[in-house]
Motif scaffolding. Sequence first.
Motif, PDB file in Angstrom:
ATOM      1  N   UNK A 445       0.869  -1.185   0.000  1.00  0.00           N
ATOM      2  CA  UNK A 445       0.000   0.000   0.000  1.00  0.00           C
ATOM      3  C   UNK A 445       0.898   1.225   0.000  1.00  0.00           C
ATOM      4  N   UNK A 446       0.349   2.365   0.333  1.00  0.00           N
ATOM      5  CA  UNK A 446       1.155   3.571   0.421  1.00  0.00           C
ATOM      6  C   UNK A 446       1.159   4.357  -0.868  1.00  0.00           C
ATOM      7  N   UNK A 447       2.047   5.371  -0.961  1.00  0.00           N
ATOM      8  CA  UNK A 447       2.086   6.242  -2.137  1.00  0.00           C
ATOM      9  C   UNK A 447       2.451   5.462  -3.403  1.00  0.00           C
ATOM     10  N   UNK A 448       2.015   5.996  -4.528  1.00  0.00           N
ATOM     11  CA  UNK A 448       2.358   5.383  -5.810  1.00  0.00           C
ATOM     12  C   UNK A 448       3.814   5.702  -6.159  1.00  0.00           C
ATOM     13  N   UNK A 451       6.455   7.182 -12.156  1.00  0.00           N
ATOM     14  CA  UNK A 451       6.194   6.431 -13.384  1.00  0.00           C
ATOM     15  C   UNK A 451       7.430   5.689 -13.877  1.00  0.00           C
ATOM     16  N   UNK A 452       8.592   6.327 -13.749  1.00  0.00           N
ATOM     17  CA  UNK A 452       9.824   5.680 -14.222  1.00  0.00           C
ATOM     18  C   UNK A 452      10.239   4.488 -13.363  1.00  0.00           C
ATOM     19  N   UNK A 453       9.591   4.294 -12.234  1.00  0.00           N
ATOM     20  CA  UNK A 453       9.868   3.134 -11.391  1.00  0.00           C
ATOM     21  C   UNK A 453       9.029   1.919 -11.808  1.00  0.00           C
ATOM     22  N   UNK A 454       8.059   2.112 -12.649  1.00  0.00           N
ATOM     23  CA  UNK A 454       7.157   1.025 -12.989  1.00  0.00           C
ATOM     24  C   UNK A 454       7.855   0.002 -13.877  1.00  0.00           C
ATOM     25  N   UNK A 455       7.702  -1.267 -13.491  1.00  0.00           N
ATOM     26  CA  UNK A 455       8.217  -2.351 -14.297  1.00  0.00           C
ATOM     27  C   UNK A 455       7.109  -3.008 -15.094  1.00  0.00           C
ATOM     28  N   UNK A 456       7.288  -4.298 -15.356  1.00  0.00           N
ATOM     29  CA  UNK A 456       6.318  -5.023 -16.183  1.00  0.00           C
ATOM     30  C   UNK A 456       5.820  -6.296 -15.506  1.00  0.00           C
ATOM     31  N   UNK A 457       5.843  -6.326 -14.209  1.00  0.00           N
ATOM     32  CA  UNK A 457       5.263  -7.472 -13.526  1.00  0.00           C
ATOM     33  C   UNK A 457       3.746  -7.428 -13.702  1.00  0.00           C
ATOM     34  N   UNK A 458       3.150  -8.526 -14.087  1.00  0.00           N
ATOM     35  CA  UNK A 458       1.696  -8.506 -14.347  1.00  0.00           C
ATOM     36  C   UNK A 458       0.892  -8.273 -13.073  1.00  0.00           C
ATOM     37  N   UNK A 463       3.320   0.288  -5.906  1.00  0.00           N
ATOM     38  CA  UNK A 463       3.224   1.228  -4.801  1.00  0.00           C
ATOM     39  C   UNK A 463       4.500   1.130  -3.969  1.00  0.00           C
ATOM     40  N   UNK A 464       4.745   2.194  -3.200  1.00  0.00           N
ATOM     41  CA  UNK A 464       5.994   2.237  -2.444  1.00  0.00           C
ATOM     42  C   UNK A 464       5.943   1.409  -1.158  1.00  0.00           C
TER      43      UNK A 464
END
Length: 868
Positions: A445-448, A451-458, A463-464
């Motif tokens: 949970x927590x802050x999002x 965008x540049x931290x986003x990977x491709x895990x389905x 979230x942080x």
Amino acid sequence: MGRLLGDPPLELGPEWQQPGAPACPHLLGHTEPHSVFVSEPEADSLRSIPPFSPGAFPLPRVPGFWTGSVRGSIRPRDSMARWRSLFQSLKGTKPARRSYTIYRNTPEGEGACHLEGLQVKVVEDEEPEGAVGTGISQEPERPTCCPWQDRWKVGSYVVLSGLLVFIVAFLLGYISSRGSCGACGDLLTVVSEERPYGVGEDPGGAPLYWADLREMFQKHLNKEKLEATIRTMSEAPHPPGSSRLDVLSTHVLNAFTSYGLDHSWTDSHFVGLQKPSRSQPNFLHRVNADGAVLEKFPLGDPQVYCPYSASGVVTGSLVFANYGRREDFNLLRQRGVGPQGQLVIVRVGQISYAEKVANAEASRAAGVLIYPDPFDIPQDPHRLELTQNTTIYGHVHMGAGDPYSPGFPSFNHTQFPPMQSSGLPKIPVHPISANVAAHLLRQLTGPAAPREWHGRLPGVPYLLGPGEPTLRLQLGVHNVKQAVMISNIFGCIEGRIEPDHYLIVGAQRDSLGPGAARSGVGTAIVLELARTFAAMARNGFQLRRSLLFVSWDAGDFGSVGSTEWLEGYLTMLHLKAAAYISVDNAALGDDKFFAKTSPALISLIESIIKQVDSPNRSDQSIFDKVTEHNRQWQSEVIRPLPMDSSAFAFTAFGGVPAVEFSFAEESRPYPFLNTMADTYDNLNRALHGRLPAVAKTMAEVVGHLLMKLTHDHLLPLDYGCYGDVLLQHVTRFNEYAALLKSRGLTLQWIYSARGDYVRAAEKLRKDIYSSEEHNERLLRMYNVRIMRVEFYFLSQYVAVTETPFRHILHGHGPHTMAALLEHVSRLREAPEHFDEVLFRRQLALVTWTLQGAANALGGDVWDIDTNF
């Protein structure tokens, strides 16, 4: 009247001829007979001169020409006639009626002078016009009343002609001594295949230029042997101390011996390595507040782990920290997410495992989980990609070598008190698969995350964290330390002129997995280069400096084998090792070419890749490939030395210029590196069946580099490049000049030290240019100064046992330029954390290291020109 100088001569008797006289080169390229004029009264005395002796008629020494006694060649006849006519016109007198010419009869068609005899020719006064050369004049002879005038004229002619010859000869000699052309290639001598290795150069051999040398290298380099060795070295996992590695070690040593190298030997060390416990496996559980296990997560193959992780059990919530870089943890703090006391989950990539763990520990995290994200490493079961259940291993020691004997060679642990490297982590670490990571990240949970931290895990929102209070993880790591004997294997071809100066090429031999890419390709290249250079040496390639081929042990544990060897011979290597070339991870693709290097080798690398064809286009060089679409080659190719490379220890710890070459895929990385799937078949399929061709191309790059480094009279290392490197670092301080001035601080001493270094480099360049090219004493003196430049940048003010990477530009610690810049940046970002006393100390360490480098490069103490 007189006769032409070419009239038939009057030949002297055989007593004038000198039997067995040696050949001599013609002055200034003239091949016709040359003459000496004497007066008539002296002619009679000439007939009474005893037979020719080497001591007669001494000549002045002219550099670049044969000197000694007169052998019949003094000056060209046409030139003599012009001088004679000039003097007659000036004096207004007529020539003597009769004179005699002494000259040597040279057989036609011969390019060298053969002293076959001296001849005397009668030359009389000139006849009237139209009678030149028709015979002897019938005019009565004029008595020679003043013989001293004839002697004066002859002496004048000889002196002026000798002066002219001396000037021209001096100019030609100077031009020839300074006229070596780098584009013409270095001239070598070919030795026939029948001659045994070690015999000197054949003076009758054909000239061998750089193009011929490259052709010889290509002739002996064998792609099939490379392929066979890669297959042999990657059949199964072979970690240090295993029976499989013992078999491979014997194979490498026998290969060096069979190639006919000058020396081959093994250097052994007893080191402390970490291995998983058989009785107490590592685990990752989800537990409740009472510690009861709610869920067990699979960790995959028990042999896939993080060597040198701290042992123990930790419990806490989970926080996502992207790649685990410093800036990533800074962003977590800015978002109000604290990793203190929590487990941190980070992605593979960008920085080494050791750096990720060190940053997490600095942020007071309790433990670290490392996973491969599909964004960084493609994971598709229907293609040649990593499966989502695969884990990737890697050591976490923030350093190199045996962490249980830091700064000391591990020849025998009993010699040293119990101690540990400061780079060993104090928190447990373990790799996990993408599947396990996705399951955990979905519960955060927590802050999002940005965008540049986003990977491709389905199905993962990225979230942080931390997660719900019910999400508590328990990580247990029970790796155990073991004393293991490791063996580095060496082969050597001795240099002929500077045998105590080494060029070293090496690759690790061990691997926790099959290691086709990790160790197989590198070992194959080292062995094939050793075989190729040995064959070239037998066929006439005269190495000026020695070549060392090395197969390192325990590379997967942090370049343990290479670093222990460096520690064991540190006091002598900076005097002997000119450069190190690593071929670890050499073939991870065929699209992109990278050189992780010391700046001193950049210029040489540029010239080499212009001469080697790209592995996927035989009509295009590597340089042309990387500069397509107006790209800059340095930005495409050059990278800093990474800590997890054996080349890093050579430069940052040993002060030796080093480089690690590798080919990689442009679109995606090789997915099986450091996994149990790193097999020959997978690597060859990833390279579209072209693995042997890529390995051969890499061998060509390294081979060309070694040929230049081992043969060139002057080491082709760019010692002046550090002036520009220092300028790049120094200019980054300019934005803080006003803040420093407000506190009464200045960086003027760094600027001054950098200026002294630039002046010392320029002075050395001018000294080299103006010196005699073939003076071996000067060449050796210059080469020693050039090869020690990297060593000059090792700080002498920190202890190697506490701060092993002492290089102020490439190392780690408070003594480096990077640490000084980080500290001064606090003036703007966090003034309350700026420590003026510490800053002054850091400034002093950096400044005096730079000044010491400038002084050392300047040469002798009486030659140092410093404005410091």
